[in-house]
Motif scaffolding. Structure first.
Motif, PDB file in Angstrom:
ATOM      1  N   LEU A  40      11.778  -4.829  -9.468  1.00  0.00           N
ATOM      2  CA  LEU A  40      11.132  -3.522  -9.595  1.00  0.00           C
ATOM      3  C   LEU A  40      11.418  -2.754  -8.314  1.00  0.00           C
ATOM      4  O   LEU A  40      11.192  -3.261  -7.214  1.00  0.00           O
ATOM      5  N   VAL A  41      11.923  -1.539  -8.429  1.00  0.00           N
ATOM      6  CA  VAL A  41      12.326  -0.762  -7.254  1.00  0.00           C
ATOM      7  C   VAL A  41      11.730   0.638  -7.342  1.00  0.00           C
ATOM      8  O   VAL A  41      11.442   1.154  -8.431  1.00  0.00           O
ATOM      9  N   SER A  42      11.573   1.230  -6.167  1.00  0.00           N
ATOM     10  CA  SER A  42      11.070   2.593  -6.096  1.00  0.00           C
ATOM     11  C   SER A  42      12.241   3.563  -6.000  1.00  0.00           C
ATOM     12  O   SER A  42      13.307   3.226  -5.470  1.00  0.00           O
ATOM     13  N   ASP A  43      12.043   4.746  -6.509  1.00  0.00           N
ATOM     14  CA  ASP A  43      13.067   5.788  -6.426  1.00  0.00           C
ATOM     15  C   ASP A  43      13.321   6.104  -4.951  1.00  0.00           C
ATOM     16  O   ASP A  43      12.415   6.517  -4.227  1.00  0.00           O
ATOM     17  N   TYR A  44      14.571   5.890  -4.500  1.00  0.00           N
ATOM     18  CA  TYR A  44      14.879   6.071  -3.082  1.00  0.00           C
ATOM     19  C   TYR A  44      14.731   7.523  -2.633  1.00  0.00           C
ATOM     20  O   TYR A  44      14.634   7.818  -1.436  1.00  0.00           O
ATOM     21  N   ARG A  45      14.694   8.454  -3.584  1.00  0.00           N
ATOM     22  CA  ARG A  45      14.565   9.878  -3.241  1.00  0.00           C
ATOM     23  C   ARG A  45      13.134  10.256  -2.890  1.00  0.00           C
ATOM     24  O   ARG A  45      12.894  11.323  -2.322  1.00  0.00           O
ATOM     25  N   ILE A  46      12.176   9.388  -3.220  1.00  0.00           N
ATOM     26  CA  ILE A  46      10.769   9.656  -2.919  1.00  0.00           C
ATOM     27  C   ILE A  46      10.466   9.160  -1.508  1.00  0.00           C
ATOM     28  O   ILE A  46      10.407   7.952  -1.258  1.00  0.00           O
ATOM     29  N   THR A  47      10.311  10.092  -0.584  1.00  0.00           N
ATOM     30  CA  THR A  47      10.132   9.709   0.820  1.00  0.00           C
ATOM     31  C   THR A  47       8.765   9.096   1.100  1.00  0.00           C
ATOM     32  O   THR A  47       8.616   8.319   2.030  1.00  0.00           O
ATOM     33  N   GLY A  48       7.770   9.440   0.310  1.00  0.00           N
ATOM     34  CA  GLY A  48       6.426   8.928   0.570  1.00  0.00           C
ATOM     35  C   GLY A  48       6.069   7.693  -0.218  1.00  0.00           C
ATOM     36  O   GLY A  48       4.884   7.314  -0.262  1.00  0.00           O
ATOM     37  N   ALA A  49       7.051   7.044  -0.847  1.00  0.00           N
ATOM     38  CA  ALA A  49       6.774   5.861  -1.659  1.00  0.00           C
ATOM     39  C   ALA A  49       6.263   4.717  -0.786  1.00  0.00           C
ATOM     40  O   ALA A  49       6.777   4.483   0.307  1.00  0.00           O
ATOM     41  N   LYS A  50       5.262   4.018  -1.253  1.00  0.00           N
ATOM     42  CA  LYS A  50       4.696   2.900  -0.501  1.00  0.00           C
ATOM     43  C   LYS A  50       5.463   1.603  -0.732  1.00  0.00           C
ATOM     44  O   LYS A  50       5.536   0.756   0.148  1.00  0.00           O
ATOM     45  N   MET A  51       6.018   1.461  -1.938  1.00  0.00           N
ATOM     46  CA  MET A  51       6.798   0.267  -2.247  1.00  0.00           C
ATOM     47  C   MET A  51       8.281   0.586  -2.177  1.00  0.00           C
ATOM     48  O   MET A  51       8.704   1.686  -2.552  1.00  0.00           O
ATOM     49  N   ASP A  52       9.060  -0.372  -1.709  1.00  0.00           N
ATOM     50  CA  ASP A  52      10.509  -0.217  -1.704  1.00  0.00           C
ATOM     51  C   ASP A  52      11.105  -0.969  -2.888  1.00  0.00           C
ATOM     52  O   ASP A  52      11.705  -0.380  -3.776  1.00  0.00           O
ATOM     53  N   ARG A  53      10.923  -2.279  -2.912  1.00  0.00           N
ATOM     54  CA  ARG A  53      11.405  -3.103  -4.028  1.00  0.00           C
ATOM     55  C   ARG A  53      10.705  -4.448  -3.976  1.00  0.00           C
ATOM     56  O   ARG A  53      10.151  -4.835  -2.945  1.00  0.00           O
ATOM     57  N   LEU A  54      10.740  -5.146  -5.088  1.00  0.00           N
ATOM     58  CA  LEU A  54      10.138  -6.473  -5.113  1.00  0.00           C
ATOM     59  C   LEU A  54      10.880  -7.355  -6.103  1.00  0.00           C
ATOM     60  O   LEU A  54      11.505  -6.875  -7.050  1.00  0.00           O
ATOM     61  N   GLY A  55      10.820  -8.650  -5.841  1.00  0.00           N
ATOM     62  CA  GLY A  55      11.416  -9.643  -6.732  1.00  0.00           C
ATOM     63  C   GLY A  55      10.387 -10.699  -7.083  1.00  0.00           C
ATOM     64  O   GLY A  55       9.179 -10.497  -6.928  1.00  0.00           O
ATOM     65  N   LEU A  56      10.865 -11.833  -7.519  1.00  0.00           N
ATOM     66  CA  LEU A  56       9.940 -12.914  -7.866  1.00  0.00           C
ATOM     67  C   LEU A  56       9.285 -13.516  -6.633  1.00  0.00           C
ATOM     68  O   LEU A  56       8.133 -13.948  -6.679  1.00  0.00           O
ATOM     69  N   TRP A  57      10.022 -13.535  -5.514  1.00  0.00           N
ATOM     70  CA  TRP A  57       9.534 -14.267  -4.345  1.00  0.00           C
ATOM     71  C   TRP A  57       9.482 -13.417  -3.081  1.00  0.00           C
ATOM     72  O   TRP A  57       8.962 -13.880  -2.062  1.00  0.00           O
ATOM     73  N   THR A  58      10.010 -12.216  -3.123  1.00  0.00           N
ATOM     74  CA  THR A  58      10.046 -11.358  -1.936  1.00  0.00           C
ATOM     75  C   THR A  58       9.575  -9.957  -2.293  1.00  0.00           C
ATOM     76  O   THR A  58       9.942  -9.428  -3.346  1.00  0.00           O
ATOM     77  N   HIS A  59       8.783  -9.351  -1.404  1.00  0.00           N
ATOM     78  CA  HIS A  59       8.308  -7.986  -1.587  1.00  0.00           C
ATOM     79  C   HIS A  59       8.721  -7.152  -0.381  1.00  0.00           C
ATOM     80  O   HIS A  59       8.598  -7.609   0.760  1.00  0.00           O
ATOM     81  N   CYS A  60       9.185  -5.952  -0.632  1.00  0.00           N
ATOM     82  CA  CYS A  60       9.582  -5.032   0.436  1.00  0.00           C
ATOM     83  C   CYS A  60       8.776  -3.744   0.303  1.00  0.00           C
ATOM     84  O   CYS A  60       8.812  -3.088  -0.746  1.00  0.00           O
ATOM     85  N   PHE A  61       8.048  -3.406   1.383  1.00  0.00           N
ATOM     86  CA  PHE A  61       7.195  -2.218   1.363  1.00  0.00           C
ATOM     87  C   PHE A  61       7.599  -1.253   2.478  1.00  0.00           C
ATOM     88  O   PHE A  61       8.059  -1.665   3.544  1.00  0.00           O
ATOM     89  N   ARG A  62       7.397   0.019   2.185  1.00  0.00           N
ATOM     90  CA  ARG A  62       7.599   1.041   3.212  1.00  0.00           C
ATOM     91  C   ARG A  62       6.314   1.248   4.016  1.00  0.00           C
ATOM     92  O   ARG A  62       6.349   1.377   5.233  1.00  0.00           O
ATOM     93  N   SER A  63       5.208   1.280   3.321  1.00  0.00           N
ATOM     94  CA  SER A  63       3.910   1.401   3.988  1.00  0.00           C
ATOM     95  C   SER A  63       2.808   1.148   2.964  1.00  0.00           C
ATOM     96  O   SER A  63       2.211   2.094   2.436  1.00  0.00           O
ATOM     97  N   LEU A  64       2.545  -0.112   2.703  1.00  0.00           N
ATOM     98  CA  LEU A  64       1.532  -0.476   1.713  1.00  0.00           C
ATOM     99  C   LEU A  64       0.204  -0.739   2.395  1.00  0.00           C
ATOM    100  O   LEU A  64       0.091  -1.624   3.252  1.00  0.00           O
ATOM    101  N   ALA A  65      -0.807   0.026   2.028  1.00  0.00           N
ATOM    102  CA  ALA A  65      -2.142  -0.192   2.595  1.00  0.00           C
ATOM    103  C   ALA A  65      -2.758  -1.449   2.000  1.00  0.00           C
ATOM    104  O   ALA A  65      -2.583  -1.744   0.818  1.00  0.00           O
ATOM    105  N   ASP A  66      -3.449  -2.196   2.845  1.00  0.00           N
ATOM    106  CA  ASP A  66      -4.162  -3.388   2.381  1.00  0.00           C
ATOM    107  C   ASP A  66      -5.244  -2.957   1.393  1.00  0.00           C
ATOM    108  O   ASP A  66      -6.181  -2.229   1.759  1.00  0.00           O
TER     109      ASP A  66
END
Length: 231
Positions: A40-66
Motif C-alpha cells: 500500500l503506497v501513498s500518492d507521491y504528489r501529496i506533500t502532506g501525506a503521513k504514510m509513505d508505503r507499507l508491506g507485510l513486514w515493513t512500514h515507511c512513514f513521512r510523519s505518522l502521529a502516535d
C-alpha cells in the motif's frame, strides 16, 4: 512399436515444461512481494501525506502521529521493521499497525511463501533428478502440484483480505490518496501463476499415468502375440 512407446514414456510432456515456467514466475514474484514494502503506497504528489508505503513486514512513514499519544508529541518517520525493538513507542502502536486483517494477510501469505519454497525444491528434483521412467515420478509431481495448490489458495486468500480491508478509512491515514502498490500487484500475479503451475503439474501427472498405462497394455499385447501365433 513397443520401443517407440518406451521412448515416449521417458519424455516429459509439454504441460510439465510449461508448468516449470509458470512456477519460476510464481516463485520470483511471490518472494519479491513477500519481502518488499510496497503493498500500500501513498500518492507521491501529496506533500502532506503521513504514510509513505507499507508491506507485510515493513512500514515507511513521512510523519505518522502516535494514535495513542494524547499530547500528540510523538511522530514516526522513516522505514521500520514491524517488530523493531529499538524505536521508542513503536511496540505500543503495533496493534494499530497490525490489525486482525493484517495478521490474517501475513499468515496466509507466509503459508504461500513457504509453499513456493517447498515447491522450488520439488520442482528442481523433478527437473534435474527424476525422470518419467522412475517409479516415484508421478507421486513427486502430485506432491508438487498439491503443495503449490495449497500455496496458491493461501496466497489468494491473503490478497483478497488485503484488497478488501487495507485501504479503508479506519486504518491508515490519507486513505483517499493511498493505492495498492507494485508489491501487491506482484503478489496477485504470483498467486495466479502458482495456481496455473499447480494445474499444469496435475495435468502432467495425468499424462504420465496415461503413458504408463498405455505402455503396460502394449507390452502385454506384445507378449501375448507370439503365444497366439504358436497356437
Amino acid at each position: 512399436m513397443v520401443e517407440y512407446e518406451e521412448n515416449e514414456t521417458k519424455k516429459r510432456s509439454l504441460e510439465g515444461n510449461v508448468a516449470i515456467g509458470f512456477f519460476v514466475i510464481a516463485f520470483v514474484l511471490i518472494v519479491v512481494a513477500f519481502s518488499t514494502p510496497s503493498w500500500l503506497v501513498s500518492d507521491y504528489r501529496i506533500t502532506g501525506a503521513k504514510m509513505d508505503r507499507l508491506g507485510l513486514w515493513t512500514h515507511c512513514f513521512r510523519s505518522l502521529a502516535d494514535p495513542y499519544d494524547i499530547s500528540n508529541r510523538r511522530f514516526f518517520v522513516g522505514c521500520r521493521w514491524i517488530y523493531d525493538p529499538f524505536t521508542t513507542g513503536y511496540d505500543k502502536i503495533r496493534g494499530f499497525l497490525v490489525p486482525p486483517f493484517m495478521v490474517a494477510t501475513q499468515f496466509f501469505f507466509t503459508l504461500c511463501f513457504i509453499a513456493v519454497l517447498l515447491g522450488a525444491i520439488l520442482t528442481l528434483v523433478y527437473f534435474l533428478c527424476f525422470g518419467p521412467d522412475q517409479k516415484m515420478f508421478v507421486l513427486l509431481i502430485l506432491l508438487d502440484a498439491g503443495i503449490l495448490l495449497v500455496g496458491g489458495v493461501s496466497g489468494a486468500i491473503a490478497v483478497i483480505i488485503f484488497a478488501i480491508r487495507a485501504n479503508k478509512g479506519d486504518w491508515m491515514p490519507g486513505h483517499d490518496n493511498n493505492f495498492f502498490g507494485w508489491s501487491f500487484a506482484l503478489a496477485c500475479i504470483g498467486v495466479v501463476a502458482c495456481l496455473i503451475a499447480s494445474t499444469l503439474f496435475y495435468t502432467e501427472a495425468y499424462v504420465q499415468r496415461r503413458k504408463r498405462r498405455m505402455l503396460k497394455e502394449s507390452q502385454a499385447r506384445f507378449e501375448m502375440e507370439p503365444e497366439t501365433k504358436g497356437w
